[in-house]
Enzyme design. Structure first.
Site, mmCIF file in Angstrom:
data_model
loop_
_atom_site.group_PDB
_atom_site.id
_atom_site.type_symbol
_atom_site.label_atom_id
_atom_site.label_comp_id
_atom_site.label_asym_id
_atom_site.label_seq_id
_atom_site.Cartn_x
_atom_site.Cartn_y
_atom_site.Cartn_z
ATOM 1 N N ASP A 185 -15.307 0.223 1.877
ATOM 2 C CA ASP A 185 -14.736 1.157 2.855
ATOM 3 C C ASP A 185 -15.704 1.267 4.023
ATOM 4 O OD1 ASP A 185 -13.614 3.254 4.294
ATOM 5 O OD2 ASP A 185 -13.037 4.373 2.500
ATOM 6 N N ARG A 216 -15.022 2.774 7.045
ATOM 7 C CA ARG A 216 -14.565 3.755 8.029
ATOM 8 C C ARG A 216 -15.677 4.734 8.421
ATOM 9 N NH1 ARG A 216 -9.119 5.443 4.941
ATOM 10 N NH2 ARG A 216 -10.547 5.150 3.191
ATOM 11 N N CYS A 221 0.852 -1.186 0.000
ATOM 12 C CA CYS A 221 0.000 0.000 0.000
ATOM 13 C C CYS A 221 0.889 1.239 0.000
ATOM 14 C CB CYS A 221 -0.932 -0.002 1.213
ATOM 15 S SG CYS A 221 -0.058 0.068 2.797
#
Length: 214
Positions: A126, A128, A65
């Site tokens: 995602d 989050r 990443c």
């Protein structure tokens, strides 16, 4: 959600002296950090990075990443400006947790991209939650952000919560042969904005088909 300020202390780093602020998320049983440099409470937009924890990239130097280089670049840019803030949120693996992230890595080793791997594990691309930022911003009396991010969804999420993002600043760094597919997936499936002329985007050759992805 209960975000509680705990304490602050100095944090000397290779980029200069930061102040580290600890917050406890008692409802989720997690602890978050905010790093500040300079006067962030004077009302002027603050150079900022909202950084989700990445143990593999931040601490173990993973090249799957771009997280570690992004964190270091943010600290460097803030040091150059002499004023800024980094929110270090304990939301590993875009919110799926460290062990599920390893499971996702295994699926990626078998050919899935980062979005497909999360979805095969039953998660969204995602997961989050940025709502935890609001009490931290209020405690630090930060009114406006100049946000270092390539993710327009992050900007949109913050603005929808009433957080003022005065400017989005491109934050490209850390491209290498191991994460080229990962970055392409970020752009193609998650809408991240990358500038083709940026050296960090064009300096490396693409990986062969068997290279890993995150």
């Amino acid at each position: 959600m209960t975000i509680r300020f705990v304490e602050s202390s100095k944090l000397p780093t290779p980029w200069g002296m930061f102040t580290m602020h600890g917050f406890s998320d008692d409802g989720a049983d997690k602890e978050h950090l905010v790093l500040t440099m300079g006067d962030v409470s004077n009302g002027e937009p603050v150079l900022a990075r909202v950084h989700s924890e990445c143990l593999t990239g931040d601490a173990l130097f993973s090249m799957r990443c771009d997280c570690g280089p992004q964190l270091q670049a943010a600290m460097h840019k803030i040091a150059l400006e002499g004023r800024g803030v980094i929110f270090y949120l304990r939301q590993e693996g875009r919110g799926i947790g460290l062990l599920n992230k390893i499971r996702a890595y295994h699926l990626q080793d078998c050919g899935a991209d980062t979005v497909e791997a999360n979805e095969r594990l039953g998660f969204g691309a995602d997961m989050r939650d940025y709502s935890i930022l609001k009490p931290m911003l209020e405690h630090l009396n930060i009114k406006s952000l100049k946000l270092m991010t390539n993710n327009p969804r992050k900007v949109k999420a913050l603005r929808e919560m009433g957080i003022t993002v005065a400017e989005r600043i491109s934050h490209q760094t850390g491209r290498n042969p191991h994460n080229a597919r990962y970055l392409e997936t970020k752009r193609g499936k998650l809408g991240h904005l990358f500038e083709e002329g940026d050296d960090s985007w064009t300096s490396q050759e693409p990986p062969d088909e068997n290279e890993s992805d995150v």
